[in-house]
Design an enzyme around this catalytic site. Structure first.
Site, mmCIF file in Angstrom:
data_model
loop_
_atom_site.group_PDB
_atom_site.id
_atom_site.type_symbol
_atom_site.label_atom_id
_atom_site.label_comp_id
_atom_site.label_asym_id
_atom_site.label_seq_id
_atom_site.Cartn_x
_atom_site.Cartn_y
_atom_site.Cartn_z
ATOM 1 N N GLY A 277 56.810 39.800 46.621
ATOM 2 C CA GLY A 277 55.654 40.657 46.881
ATOM 3 C C GLY A 277 55.104 40.364 48.268
ATOM 4 N N CYS A 346 25.794 39.383 49.854
ATOM 5 C CA CYS A 346 24.721 38.398 49.647
ATOM 6 C C CYS A 346 25.207 37.174 48.879
ATOM 7 C CB CYS A 346 23.573 39.069 48.927
ATOM 8 S SG CYS A 346 22.940 40.417 49.921
HETATM 9 N N1 LLP Z 1 56.789 37.652 40.080
HETATM 10 C C1 LLP Z 1 55.816 37.191 39.273
HETATM 11 C C2 LLP Z 1 56.086 37.023 37.847
HETATM 12 C C3 LLP Z 1 54.547 36.864 39.824
HETATM 13 O O1 LLP Z 1 53.593 36.391 39.028
HETATM 14 C C4 LLP Z 1 54.324 37.034 41.211
HETATM 15 C C5 LLP Z 1 53.015 36.718 41.813
HETATM 16 C C6 LLP Z 1 55.368 37.528 41.996
HETATM 17 C C7 LLP Z 1 56.598 37.834 41.400
HETATM 18 C C8 LLP Z 1 55.225 37.771 43.469
HETATM 19 O O2 LLP Z 1 55.006 36.595 44.182
HETATM 20 P P1 LLP Z 1 54.989 36.630 45.783
HETATM 21 O O3 LLP Z 1 56.370 36.964 46.257
HETATM 22 O O4 LLP Z 1 54.006 37.673 46.184
HETATM 23 O O5 LLP Z 1 54.542 35.284 46.150
HETATM 24 N N2 LLP Z 1 46.530 36.700 44.714
HETATM 25 C C9 LLP Z 1 47.242 35.521 45.175
HETATM 26 C C10 LLP Z 1 48.709 35.572 44.818
HETATM 27 C C11 LLP Z 1 48.976 35.763 43.332
HETATM 28 C C12 LLP Z 1 50.441 35.808 42.974
HETATM 29 C C13 LLP Z 1 50.637 36.187 41.550
HETATM 30 N N3 LLP Z 1 51.998 36.351 41.126
HETATM 31 C C14 LLP Z 1 47.041 35.385 46.685
HETATM 32 O O6 LLP Z 1 46.339 36.188 47.288
HETATM 33 O O7 LLP Z 1 47.544 34.427 47.281
#
Ligand code: LLP
Length: 429
Positions: A277, A346
């Site tokens: 992602g 705020c």
């Molecule tokens: N697959 C699963 C099962 C996941 O839970 C996630 C991310 C991904 C793939 C993708 O991971 P990536 O390639 O994006 O690292 N909001 C947080 C990140 C939360 C990630 C949740 N799961 C932030 O802003 O750092």
């Protein structure tokens, strides 16, 4: 590498000056680059060249229809974690058999939706969930393809809130219990075991935890096959980190990751699925904001922006760093000042960074938060009744608003006033 570069003194998204978009759309807004999204997708495809593979973009990172269509056109599947994401993927033209459904708490309705609409595989995270999928698939006369998400008890060495592969985390089934869970899958009606799934966390900046987890998955694959399970696919999750600070971070590249995957899993003859992602969307987006005031505090300067924690929550939630750059390229040797960069919400938590050295800025100046394409707009809210931040997509010298800023009337119009309060109004009037 991304496509947000200074050209003739102006920070551009591809060939469009961001200041031009700001003049037309207003601030704050998110802006994404088609070329960067495309480049990042292709880097993964190239990294896994030579082994059968399928890339499911983890759309939780950025799920605007225009972004999904951009990636789907390149052949990307989608990793979804809710009925809403499933519906978004389908609306963007992604076929059901290109969609993987992850997540610890899939409801009966979500399982039904995916079985009826078509699904590549459910990544199952618990025995009760497996029973639910079996029950619903049987009732619908369907067979649900499943992989079991195993928790390998590996420390991903990332922020605690986004680590998922330790036994204390809510995710997956302990790898030590995998044999019995796969045996259960084989005994239940309406299920077809297709593979194994693992995801140990996000923003990993070292390959070692991945390799430790994938080595355990390779062993599991061989032992499950010996027990008669037809393991065809390995879903390795996402998690590869990006450089948030250009000056001092060099996380591994997709090609390093791909080489490690081939080394640890290539001999098994499985199709490799990945769910990136952040690496696809993160550096493909910026958040553009305007300086409202520069305020002198007792011992510091506050740079007060028109973007706030409701628009980009990562600094408040994960103490995350985002590079902040002015849209007007600073002259070489331009004077610097040190700022606490804050938004108008705020709460003291509405602080993007403290003590950041930046070129001197003043009211009306425009800045961009880099690396804001993933987990930016998708995590935004209307807290403090600040309208949801708009999104713009650039493609070469074209740009389009892909989610407009709601008007105050639209924002308020979503609330519904119950009859009894309307009657009060009538009585008053
Ligand atoms: N697959 C699963 C099962 C996941 O839970 C996630 C991310 C991904 C793939 C993708 O991971 P990536 O390639 O994006 O690292 N909001 C947080 C990140 C939360 C990630 C949740 N799961 C932030 O802003 O750092």
């Amino acid at each position: 590498m991304d496509h947000f570069i200074y050209q003739n003194g102006a920070l551009c998204a591809e060939d469009v000056p961001l200041a031009q978009i700001a003049a037309e759309v207003g601030t704050p807004f998110y802006c994404y680059s088609t070329q960067t999204l495309t480049r990042h997708y292709k880097l993964f495809a190239e990294a896994l060249d030579g082994v059968p593979h399928f890339i499911c973009y983890a759309m939780k990172a950025a799920s605007n229809q225009a972004i999904l269509r951009t990636l789907a056109r390149l052949g990307a599947g989608m990793d979804v974690v809710s009925g809403g994401e499933y519906a978004r993927a389908r609306a963007a033209g992604v076929p059901g058999d290109h969609i993987v459904f992850s997540g610890v708490g899939k409801t009966d309705d979500e399982i039904t939706q995916a079985l009826q609409g078509g699904i590549r595989q459910f990544n199952v995270e618990s025995e009760p969930e497996m029973q639910a999928i079996s029950r619903i698939a049987s009732a619908l006369g369907k067979t649900a393809p499943i992989a079991v998400r195993v928790n390998p008890d590996v420390d991903a060495k990332t922020h605690a809130k986004i680590a998922t592969g330790k036994s204390e985390n809510k995710f997956g089934i302990p790898i030590s219990r995998a044999a019995e869970v796969y045996a259960m899958a084989a005994s239940l009606p309406g299920l077809q075991v297709v593979g194994i799934d693992v995801h140990i966390g996000s923003q990993l900046t070292d390959l070692a935890p991945f390799e430790a987890a994938y080595t355990k998955v390779a062993e599991l694959c061989e032992s499950l096959r010996a027990q008669g399970h037809d393991i065809q696919r390995l879903d390795l999750g996402g998690g590869l980190g990006i450089p948030y600070s250009r000056s001092n971070e060099t996380p591994p590249l997709p090609r390093d990751y791909g080489a490690m995957v081939k080394r640890t899993l290539g001999h098994l003859g499985c199709e490799i699925e990945i769910e990136p992602g952040r690496l696809i969307a993160g550096n493909a987006g910026v958040l553009v904001s305007k300086v409202i005031y520069v305020k002198s505090g007792e011992d510091r300067n506050f740079l007060i922006l028109d973007a706030a924690m409701n628009d980009l929550i990562r600094p408040a939630m994960y103490d995350a760093h985002h590079d902040i750059v002015p849209l007007a390229e600073p002259a070489a040797g331009a004077e610097q000042d040190t700022y606490d960069v804050v938004g108008p919400v705020c709460e003291s938590g509405d602080t993007f960074t403290k003590g950041r050295s930046l070129p001197r800025l003043d009211t009306g100046d425009l800045v961009a938060f880099r690396s804001a394409g993933a987990y930016g707009a998708v995590m935004s809210s209307e807290y403090n009744s600040r309208p949801l931040v708009p999104e713009v997509l650039v493609n070469g010298s074209d740009f389009a608003v892909i989610r407009p800023r709601p008007s105050y009337a639209e924002m308020i119009g979503r609330d519904v006033i119950p009859d009894w309060l309307m009657e009060d109004d009538a009585a008053d009037g």
